[in-house]
Design a protein around this motif. Sequence first.
Motif, PDB file in Angstrom:
ATOM      1  N   LEU A   1      70.507  16.042 -14.772  1.00 55.04           N
ATOM      2  CA  LEU A   1      69.194  16.044 -14.130  1.00 55.04           C
ATOM      3  C   LEU A   1      68.442  14.747 -14.442  1.00 55.04           C
ATOM      4  O   LEU A   1      67.822  14.139 -13.555  1.00 55.04           O
ATOM      5  CB  LEU A   1      68.387  17.250 -14.608  1.00 55.04           C
ATOM      6  CG  LEU A   1      67.026  17.477 -13.937  1.00 55.04           C
ATOM      7  CD1 LEU A   1      67.193  17.659 -12.439  1.00 55.04           C
ATOM      8  CD2 LEU A   1      66.331  18.687 -14.552  1.00 55.04           C
ATOM      9  N   LEU A   2      68.513  14.308 -15.694  1.00 57.73           N
ATOM     10  CA  LEU A   2      67.846  13.059 -16.071  1.00 57.73           C
ATOM     11  C   LEU A   2      68.482  11.860 -15.373  1.00 57.73           C
ATOM     12  O   LEU A   2      67.778  10.938 -14.935  1.00 57.73           O
ATOM     13  CB  LEU A   2      67.883  12.870 -17.586  1.00 57.73           C
ATOM     14  CG  LEU A   2      66.983  13.787 -18.412  1.00 57.73           C
ATOM     15  CD1 LEU A   2      67.198  13.550 -19.898  1.00 57.73           C
ATOM     16  CD2 LEU A   2      65.514  13.580 -18.051  1.00 57.73           C
ATOM     17  N   ASP A   3      69.796  11.865 -15.265  1.00 61.27           N
ATOM     18  CA  ASP A   3      70.477  10.752 -14.600  1.00 61.27           C
ATOM     19  C   ASP A   3      70.085  10.677 -13.129  1.00 61.27           C
ATOM     20  O   ASP A   3      69.788   9.596 -12.604  1.00 61.27           O
ATOM     21  CB  ASP A   3      71.991  10.919 -14.733  1.00 61.27           C
ATOM     22  CG  ASP A   3      72.753   9.798 -14.039  1.00 61.27           C
ATOM     23  OD1 ASP A   3      72.612   8.630 -14.461  1.00 61.27           O
ATOM     24  OD2 ASP A   3      73.473  10.080 -13.062  1.00 61.27           O
ATOM     25  N   LEU A   4      70.048  11.838 -12.450  1.00 63.15           N
ATOM     26  CA  LEU A   4      69.623  11.859 -11.047  1.00 63.15           C
ATOM     27  C   LEU A   4      68.173  11.420 -10.931  1.00 63.15           C
ATOM     28  O   LEU A   4      67.805  10.671 -10.018  1.00 63.15           O
ATOM     29  CB  LEU A   4      69.797  13.272 -10.488  1.00 63.15           C
ATOM     30  CG  LEU A   4      69.417  13.463  -9.010  1.00 63.15           C
ATOM     31  CD1 LEU A   4      70.324  12.626  -8.121  1.00 63.15           C
ATOM     32  CD2 LEU A   4      69.526  14.942  -8.639  1.00 63.15           C
ATOM     33  N   GLY A   5      67.336  11.868 -11.883  1.00 62.66           N
ATOM     34  CA  GLY A   5      65.926  11.484 -11.862  1.00 62.66           C
ATOM     35  C   GLY A   5      65.730   9.989 -12.025  1.00 62.66           C
ATOM     36  O   GLY A   5      64.876   9.391 -11.362  1.00 62.66           O
ATOM     37  N   ARG A   6      66.512   9.372 -12.915  1.00 67.49           N
ATOM     38  CA  ARG A   6      66.392   7.916 -13.117  1.00 67.49           C
ATOM     39  C   ARG A   6      66.725   7.159 -11.839  1.00 67.49           C
ATOM     40  O   ARG A   6      66.033   6.211 -11.460  1.00 67.49           O
ATOM     41  CB  ARG A   6      67.345   7.458 -14.233  1.00 67.49           C
ATOM     42  CG  ARG A   6      66.946   7.901 -15.624  1.00 67.49           C
ATOM     43  CD  ARG A   6      67.852   7.266 -16.678  1.00 67.49           C
ATOM     44  NE  ARG A   6      67.803   8.008 -17.907  1.00 67.49           N
ATOM     45  CZ  ARG A   6      68.721   8.881 -18.313  1.00 67.49           C
ATOM     46  NH1 ARG A   6      69.801   9.105 -17.559  1.00 67.49           N
ATOM     47  NH2 ARG A   6      68.594   9.519 -19.457  1.00 67.49           N
TER      48      ARG A   6
END
Length: 278
Positions: A180-185
């Motif tokens: 989720l964090l990777d997609l958000g970045r």
Amino acid sequence: MRVEELSAKAGVSVDTIRYYQSKGLLPAPRRQGRVAWYDTSHLERIARVRSLQSRGYTLATIVRLVNGELDAADEALLSELAGSGLSDAGTMSDHVASAAGRDPNQAGASPSQPREQELFTIEALALRTGVPLPLLRAVESEGLLVPRRVGSEERYTSEDVDAARAGLALLEWGVPLSALLDLGRRHHAATASIAREAVDLFSIHIRGSLREESSEDDVERTERLVEAYAQLLPAVTTLVGHHFNRTLLKAALDHIEQVGTPVEIQAVRDQGDEAAAQ
């Protein structure tokens, strides 16, 4: 007056006065031998700097404002961007008149109250949402949770509460935090790039065009500039949100039609029809 007297009248320390001078916020005093003399213009400048600081402007921006690199129109727009509460025409007119050095009561503005909005610290946001504070800080440090500057503080609103709860829902359904964090970045990087281009378009085609119009005085141009921002920001937000929503639903349907069962396919189609009807 000497620096000690200026300090007492301005309500700031001598060190603060010298710091302002070192940053270009305050003109150098007139020197007579080894004595530095200040006057009322220094007192007025300190008051203006402190007022701008209390409204959330950075020192770099204040230097440009007090040195004339940014004018009343820029100050009004900066205040709107900083979330200073220009929520209606009356409040906007008041601020425009103030930024232009005029009495708001003489500017033809109707008295009105800005829309109040509850504000939270990040700690309060954690309590409101049930999202652990360390997780919120991690998301904030990645640039995925963006606070609003209110005066000299950073605060969150009910919209951030909704966004944080939405993120928590994804985690509860089993989406890994790292994914989720990777997609958000990546979403943040792409969005930030598009946002900068959108701001450039506004600056060239709206701000630049208004500044070239010689038929209006500074106050009128300022009012139109802030009005343009106030109308265009929600318009762009609606446009981008609508496009992303439709694109996401299309991607979901394309994927389900390739790998899903007939029941799953129909469910996604129904969800798209529901969204279109809203």
